[in-house]
Design a protein around this motif. Structure first.
Motif, PDB file in Angstrom:
ATOM      1  N   VAL A  24       0.865  -1.170   0.000  1.00 54.54           N
ATOM      2  CA  VAL A  24       0.000   0.000   0.000  1.00 54.54           C
ATOM      3  C   VAL A  24       0.906   1.225   0.000  1.00 54.54           C
ATOM      4  O   VAL A  24       1.824   1.334   0.812  1.00 54.54           O
ATOM      5  CB  VAL A  24      -0.914  -0.005   1.243  1.00 54.54           C
ATOM      6  CG1 VAL A  24      -1.689   1.292   1.347  1.00 54.54           C
ATOM      7  CG2 VAL A  24      -1.850  -1.215   1.199  1.00 54.54           C
ATOM      8  N   THR A  25       0.673   2.138  -0.944  1.00 51.32           N
ATOM      9  CA  THR A  25       1.488   3.342  -1.053  1.00 51.32           C
ATOM     10  C   THR A  25       0.820   4.486  -0.299  1.00 51.32           C
ATOM     11  O   THR A  25      -0.349   4.784  -0.519  1.00 51.32           O
ATOM     12  CB  THR A  25       1.682   3.742  -2.527  1.00 51.32           C
ATOM     13  OG1 THR A  25       2.324   2.662  -3.202  1.00 51.32           O
ATOM     14  CG2 THR A  25       2.524   4.992  -2.654  1.00 51.32           C
ATOM     15  N   VAL A  26       1.584   5.097   0.594  1.00 50.80           N
ATOM     16  CA  VAL A  26       1.116   6.260   1.349  1.00 50.80           C
ATOM     17  C   VAL A  26       1.585   7.498   0.595  1.00 50.80           C
ATOM     18  O   VAL A  26       2.781   7.660   0.346  1.00 50.80           O
ATOM     19  CB  VAL A  26       1.686   6.253   2.783  1.00 50.80           C
ATOM     20  CG1 VAL A  26       1.255   7.493   3.537  1.00 50.80           C
ATOM     21  CG2 VAL A  26       1.262   4.986   3.512  1.00 50.80           C
ATOM     22  N   GLY A  57      -3.025  -8.163  -2.695  1.00 51.67           N
ATOM     23  CA  GLY A  57      -2.958  -7.281  -3.848  1.00 51.67           C
ATOM     24  C   GLY A  57      -4.363  -6.911  -4.274  1.00 51.67           C
ATOM     25  O   GLY A  57      -5.345  -7.480  -3.779  1.00 51.67           O
ATOM     26  N   PRO A  58      -4.501  -5.988  -5.214  1.00 49.58           N
ATOM     27  CA  PRO A  58      -5.818  -5.524  -5.659  1.00 49.58           C
ATOM     28  C   PRO A  58      -6.493  -6.496  -6.626  1.00 49.58           C
ATOM     29  O   PRO A  58      -6.344  -6.388  -7.834  1.00 49.58           O
ATOM     30  CB  PRO A  58      -5.513  -4.181  -6.313  1.00 49.58           C
ATOM     31  CG  PRO A  58      -4.100  -4.324  -6.805  1.00 49.58           C
ATOM     32  CD  PRO A  58      -3.411  -5.227  -5.825  1.00 49.58           C
ATOM     33  N   ASP A  73     -12.674   0.221  11.499  1.00 50.59           N
ATOM     34  CA  ASP A  73     -12.112   1.441  10.931  1.00 50.59           C
ATOM     35  C   ASP A  73     -10.875   1.128  10.105  1.00 50.59           C
ATOM     36  O   ASP A  73     -10.099   0.233  10.459  1.00 50.59           O
ATOM     37  CB  ASP A  73     -11.724   2.420  12.042  1.00 50.59           C
ATOM     38  CG  ASP A  73     -12.932   2.955  12.782  1.00 50.59           C
ATOM     39  OD1 ASP A  73     -13.947   3.245  12.131  1.00 50.59           O
ATOM     40  OD2 ASP A  73     -12.852   3.080  14.020  1.00 50.59           O
ATOM     41  N   VAL A  74     -10.698   1.871   9.022  1.00 50.80           N
ATOM     42  CA  VAL A  74      -9.524   1.719   8.159  1.00 50.80           C
ATOM     43  C   VAL A  74      -9.046   3.109   7.734  1.00 50.80           C
ATOM     44  O   VAL A  74      -9.767   4.091   7.854  1.00 50.80           O
ATOM     45  CB  VAL A  74      -9.832   0.879   6.895  1.00 50.80           C
ATOM     46  CG1 VAL A  74     -10.292  -0.520   7.269  1.00 50.80           C
ATOM     47  CG2 VAL A  74     -10.874   1.554   6.009  1.00 50.80           C
ATOM     48  N   ARG A  75      -7.834   3.180   7.249  1.00 48.27           N
ATOM     49  CA  ARG A  75      -7.300   4.379   6.600  1.00 48.27           C
ATOM     50  C   ARG A  75      -7.094   4.013   5.138  1.00 48.27           C
ATOM     51  O   ARG A  75      -6.444   3.015   4.835  1.00 48.27           O
ATOM     52  CB  ARG A  75      -5.978   4.801   7.227  1.00 48.27           C
ATOM     53  CG  ARG A  75      -6.048   5.137   8.717  1.00 48.27           C
ATOM     54  CD  ARG A  75      -6.866   6.386   9.041  1.00 48.27           C
ATOM     55  NE  ARG A  75      -6.430   7.593   8.396  1.00 48.27           N
ATOM     56  CZ  ARG A  75      -5.449   8.378   8.818  1.00 48.27           C
ATOM     57  NH1 ARG A  75      -4.791   8.079   9.913  1.00 48.27           N
ATOM     58  NH2 ARG A  75      -5.120   9.455   8.145  1.00 48.27           N
ATOM     59  N   ILE A  76      -7.637   4.789   4.239  1.00 52.16           N
ATOM     60  CA  ILE A  76      -7.549   4.542   2.798  1.00 52.16           C
ATOM     61  C   ILE A  76      -6.402   5.379   2.241  1.00 52.16           C
ATOM     62  O   ILE A  76      -6.459   6.607   2.240  1.00 52.16           O
ATOM     63  CB  ILE A  76      -8.862   4.921   2.091  1.00 52.16           C
ATOM     64  CG1 ILE A  76     -10.040   4.204   2.753  1.00 52.16           C
ATOM     65  CG2 ILE A  76      -8.766   4.617   0.604  1.00 52.16           C
ATOM     66  CD1 ILE A  76     -11.384   4.838   2.432  1.00 52.16           C
ATOM     67  N   CYS A  77      -5.357   4.699   1.765  1.00 50.24           N
ATOM     68  CA  CYS A  77      -4.151   5.398   1.307  1.00 50.24           C
ATOM     69  C   CYS A  77      -3.854   5.213  -0.173  1.00 50.24           C
ATOM     70  O   CYS A  77      -3.065   5.960  -0.734  1.00 50.24           O
ATOM     71  CB  CYS A  77      -2.944   4.915   2.117  1.00 50.24           C
ATOM     72  SG  CYS A  77      -3.079   5.225   3.883  1.00 50.24           S
ATOM     73  N   ASP A  78      -4.440   4.222  -0.801  1.00 50.73           N
ATOM     74  CA  ASP A  78      -4.062   3.876  -2.170  1.00 50.73           C
ATOM     75  C   ASP A  78      -5.309   3.374  -2.893  1.00 50.73           C
ATOM     76  O   ASP A  78      -6.288   2.969  -2.258  1.00 50.73           O
ATOM     77  CB  ASP A  78      -2.990   2.786  -2.125  1.00 50.73           C
ATOM     78  CG  ASP A  78      -2.142   2.714  -3.382  1.00 50.73           C
ATOM     79  OD1 ASP A  78      -2.503   3.318  -4.405  1.00 50.73           O
ATOM     80  OD2 ASP A  78      -1.103   2.022  -3.339  1.00 50.73           O
ATOM     81  N   ARG A  79      -5.268   3.370  -4.210  1.00 56.63           N
ATOM     82  CA  ARG A  79      -6.400   2.886  -5.002  1.00 56.63           C
ATOM     83  C   ARG A  79      -5.896   2.315  -6.318  1.00 56.63           C
ATOM     84  O   ARG A  79      -5.033   2.905  -6.967  1.00 56.63           O
ATOM     85  CB  ARG A  79      -7.383   4.022  -5.262  1.00 56.63           C
ATOM     86  CG  ARG A  79      -8.583   3.571  -6.054  1.00 56.63           C
ATOM     87  CD  ARG A  79      -9.569   4.698  -6.281  1.00 56.63           C
ATOM     88  NE  ARG A  79     -10.833   4.105  -6.653  1.00 56.63           N
ATOM     89  CZ  ARG A  79     -11.986   4.399  -6.130  1.00 56.63           C
ATOM     90  NH1 ARG A  79     -12.074   5.337  -5.230  1.00 56.63           N
ATOM     91  NH2 ARG A  79     -13.074   3.786  -6.531  1.00 56.63           N
ATOM     92  N   ARG A  80      -6.455   1.192  -6.706  1.00 56.01           N
ATOM     93  CA  ARG A  80      -6.208   0.571  -8.014  1.00 56.01           C
ATOM     94  C   ARG A  80      -7.568   0.118  -8.536  1.00 56.01           C
ATOM     95  O   ARG A  80      -8.077  -0.913  -8.105  1.00 56.01           O
ATOM     96  CB  ARG A  80      -5.272  -0.637  -7.916  1.00 56.01           C
ATOM     97  CG  ARG A  80      -3.883  -0.334  -7.387  1.00 56.01           C
ATOM     98  CD  ARG A  80      -3.039   0.374  -8.459  1.00 56.01           C
ATOM     99  NE  ARG A  80      -1.666   0.543  -8.027  1.00 56.01           N
ATOM    100  CZ  ARG A  80      -1.209   1.574  -7.326  1.00 56.01           C
ATOM    101  NH1 ARG A  80      -2.033   2.517  -6.939  1.00 56.01           N
ATOM    102  NH2 ARG A  80       0.059   1.669  -7.007  1.00 56.01           N
TER     103      ARG A  80
END
Length: 126
Positions: A24-26, A57-58, A73-80
């Motif tokens: 996951v890329t921040v 992986g995505p 709860d989550v933190r969303i840092c990347d998207r594909r």
């Protein structure tokens, strides 16, 4: 003999160890503004599995690393595409907001992986 060892090296070895094969890329931040959005697992089908698979992986072709449940709860840092790169764990994973001039692969201390975005609701900014 060497061919038998190959699956334990590189990408497959990462999946066997429970680590994302696509980290996951921040994104970069100045340390003041949050660079990863808050989110919560929601909308899971009551008659379904009852969990959201966190993958290496995505895509569904990647190994499942963990399970999340409604309300996590989550933190969303990347998207594909439809897949979200998330950081999650007990407590608030605020280390994703530390100042960094460059994007970086998340390396802990919280867990990370990929989930389908259909089951994540982005938290409203307060």
């Amino acid at each position: 003999m060497i061919a038998a060892l190959l699956p334990f090296h590189g990408v497959l070895a990462q999946e066997r160890l429970g680590q994302p094969i696509m980290p996951v890329t921040v994104p970069p931040t100045d340390g003041i503004a949050a660079n990863c959005l808050g989110g919560v697992v929601t909308g899971l089908k009551p008659g379904g599995d009852g969990f959201l698979a966190v993958r290496a992986g995505p895509g569904t072709n990647h190994r499942m690393l963990d399970r999340l449940h409604s309300g996590n709860d989550v933190r969303i840092c990347d998207r594909r595409g439809d897949w979200l790169g998330i950081v999650y764990g007990k407590g608030y994973c605020n280390d994703v907001d530390r100042a960094s001039e460059r994007a970086r692969s998340y390396a802990g201390p919280c867990r990370s992986g990929w989930v389908h975005g259909r089951w994540i609701e982005v938290a409203e900014a307060g």
